[in-house]
Design a protein around this motif. Structure first.
Motif, PDB file in Angstrom:
ATOM      1  N   ALA A  57       0.808  -1.024  -0.265  1.00 32.06           N
ATOM      2  CA  ALA A  57       0.197  -0.184   0.098  1.00 32.06           C
ATOM      3  C   ALA A  57       0.947   1.197  -0.092  1.00 32.06           C
ATOM      4  N   THR A  58       0.726   2.281  -0.733  1.00 33.79           N
ATOM      5  CA  THR A  58       1.030   3.967  -0.792  1.00 33.79           C
ATOM      6  C   THR A  58       0.935   4.003   0.306  1.00 33.79           C
ATOM      7  N   ASP A  59       2.005   5.228   0.767  1.00 32.33           N
ATOM      8  CA  ASP A  59       1.159   6.631   1.466  1.00 32.33           C
ATOM      9  C   ASP A  59      -0.090   7.078   0.954  1.00 32.33           C
ATOM     10  N   PRO A  60      -0.874   7.541   2.402  1.00 32.48           N
ATOM     11  CA  PRO A  60      -2.221   8.487   1.806  1.00 32.48           C
ATOM     12  C   PRO A  60      -1.950   9.216   0.706  1.00 32.48           C
ATOM     13  N   LEU A  61      -2.863   9.832  -0.335  1.00 28.85           N
ATOM     14  CA  LEU A  61      -2.992  10.916  -1.105  1.00 28.85           C
ATOM     15  C   LEU A  61      -4.321  10.755  -1.309  1.00 28.85           C
ATOM     16  N   CYS A  62      -4.905  11.977  -1.455  1.00 34.88           N
ATOM     17  CA  CYS A  62      -6.212  12.392  -1.663  1.00 34.88           C
ATOM     18  C   CYS A  62      -7.131  12.296  -3.225  1.00 34.88           C
TER      19      CYS A  62
ATOM     20  N   GLY B 126      -3.926  -2.938  -8.045  1.00 41.76           N
ATOM     21  CA  GLY B 126      -5.967  -3.594  -8.149  1.00 41.76           C
ATOM     22  C   GLY B 126      -6.714  -2.211  -7.872  1.00 41.76           C
ATOM     23  N   GLY B 127      -6.273  -1.069  -7.132  1.00 51.27           N
ATOM     24  CA  GLY B 127      -7.061  -0.410  -6.696  1.00 51.27           C
ATOM     25  C   GLY B 127      -7.030   0.556  -5.787  1.00 51.27           C
ATOM     26  N   ILE B 128      -8.170   0.679  -5.186  1.00 50.45           N
ATOM     27  CA  ILE B 128      -7.491   1.643  -4.072  1.00 50.45           C
ATOM     28  C   ILE B 128      -7.455   0.734  -2.375  1.00 50.45           C
ATOM     29  N   ASP B 129      -6.978   0.412  -1.597  1.00 47.59           N
ATOM     30  CA  ASP B 129      -6.749   0.120  -0.397  1.00 47.59           C
ATOM     31  C   ASP B 129      -7.545   0.013   0.148  1.00 47.59           C
ATOM     32  N   ARG B 130      -7.584   1.008   1.142  1.00 47.69           N
ATOM     33  CA  ARG B 130      -8.686   1.971   2.196  1.00 47.69           C
ATOM     34  C   ARG B 130      -8.610   3.144   1.853  1.00 47.69           C
ATOM     35  N   THR B 131      -9.937   3.759   2.192  1.00 43.49           N
ATOM     36  CA  THR B 131     -10.006   5.258   2.656  1.00 43.49           C
ATOM     37  C   THR B 131     -10.158   5.586   3.819  1.00 43.49           C
TER      38      THR B 131
END
Ligand SMILES: NC(=O)c1ccc[n+]([C@@H]2O[C@H](COP(=O)([O-])OP(=O)(O)OC[C@H]3O[C@@H](n4cnc5c(N)ncnc54)[C@H](O)[C@@H]3O)[C@@H](O)[C@H]2O)c1
Ligand SMILES: O=C(O)C[C@H](O)C(=O)O
Length: 323
Positions: free
Chosen positions: A259-264, A289-294
């Motif tokens: 997972a990446t660091d958060p970005l908006c 594959g997509g968004i890991d976490r909001t």
């Protein structure tokens, strides 16, 4: 990775295509277009560019570089893509005197809705892949595409990171540091109701305070700058460099093993921050594959109020075109 760019001959699409080939010559890019001659021109020129970028001539023992191709959007089902980027739009009419000024993004809405519905019909032919929407007004358009596709929320997102770079630049000039020393994420609407998260801003790793007047001044500067650039450089040339670079960052995140660091990014909301049935930029982490976490950050009063305004504005339009 193999990236399909719908609107591949656009200013933003062709810039991203070049960025992808520069970033890794093993990337493949297909430019899906309505304007096939322009797409042929970009694909051919980019294929020539990739000769140098891949360090040609290469030996047969080296892995073959990626391909740059083009096709009509309706043929997208024939391609095996890892990600899709949507930059297609209906060109603004030449007699729209406001097309290069603040408010231009939302003026694109009515023209771009049927275009996006047609793109959703073409995308129905593929299995869900991470899809990044750039077309304005991005929060409304990404919601429309997601609702038409019925894909999982983790697959569809709207690009708004240009504003994060602009905010960093505005803060950096005030503090006399390089913009890369600044962190200040941007949430909310892409455009008038952008929400720089000043309460999380750091300069050289240290938290910094902002007066209400400074906040307003920075927001105003960030809202004006793309149109000032367009005015000086030419209205047909949208913010290609920052958008191309930001999109590259998102695509790298979408092929990252962890997972990446958060970005908006602008994503369909399902209760996050108390909002549903609209898209707004909120912090997410990406993975292959997509968004890991909001993520739900604590916001201060000014930020919460602006986020609510952004939601109300986007939701009002969504209600109008969905009901
Ligand atoms: N989200 C952001 O941060 C951001 C930044 C910059 C630009 N934008 C938006 O991105 C969009 C693209 O801007 P641009 O200046 O690159 O556009 P552009 O006017 O240069 O190109 C639009 C392209 O879309 C193509 N097109 C139209 N219908 C199509 C279809 N059905 N399939 C494939 N292609 C199709 C056209 O042929 C054209 O090549 C605009 O809506 C703009 O406002 C958003
Ligand atoms: O080119 C535009 O329409 C503005 C764009 O949304 C941007 O933020 O650069």
């Amino acid at each position: 990775m193999h990236v399909g760019i719908i609107g591949g001959a656009s200013t933003i699409g062709s810039t991203l295509a070049y960025g992808l080939v520069c970033d890794d010559p093993h990337n493949s890019v297909t430019l899906f277009e309505a304007a096939l001659d322009a797409a042929w021109g970009h694909a051919t020129d980019l294929r020539h560019a990739s000769y140098h970028l891949a360090g040609g001539p290469r030996s047969a023992a080296e892995a073959a570089p990626g391909e740059v191709t083009y096709a009509p959007t309706e043929d997208i089902g024939e391609y095996d893509l890892d990600a899709v980027v949507v930059t297609a739009r209906v060109p603004p009419s030449a007699d729209d005197t406001q097309r290069g000024s603040r408010g231009a993004r939302t003026r694109e809405l009515d023209a771009n809705l049927p275009l996006i519905d047609g793109i959703a019909d073409s995308l129905d032919a593929i299995d869900p892949v991470p899809t990044v929407v750039v077309t304005n007004p991005v929060d409304r358009i990404v919601y429309r595409l997601w609702s038409r596709l019925g894909w999982p929320r983790s697959k569809v997102m709207g690009f708004s990171l240009a504003e994060t770079a602009r905010v960093a630049d505005a803060i950096a000039r005030r503090h006399g540091v390089h913009p890369t020393r600044v962190s200040c994420p941007t949430m909310g609407e892409h455009g008038e109701r952008v929400v720089p998260v000043f309460s999380r801003a750091t300069v050289a790793g240290e938290a910094v305070p902002f007066t209400p007047a400074e906040r307003d001044e920075i927001v105003d500067e960030v809202l004006e700058i793309p149109f000032e650039i367009a005015e000086k450089r030419g209205i047909a040339d949208s913010s290609r460099w920052v958008s191309g670079a930001g999109l590259l960052r998102v695509l790298r995140g979408l092929s990252s093993p962890g997972a990446t660091d958060p970005l908006c990014l602008s994503v369909p909301l399902d209760g996050e921050y108390g909002f549903t049935d609209a898209c707004l930029s909120v912090p997410v982490t990406l993975a292959e594959g997509g968004i890991d976490r909001t993520i739900e950050w604590d916001l201060d009063e000014w930020e919460s109020a602006r986020l609510r305004e952004a939601y109300d504005a986007v939701r009002e339009d969504v209600r109008r075109f969905e009901d």
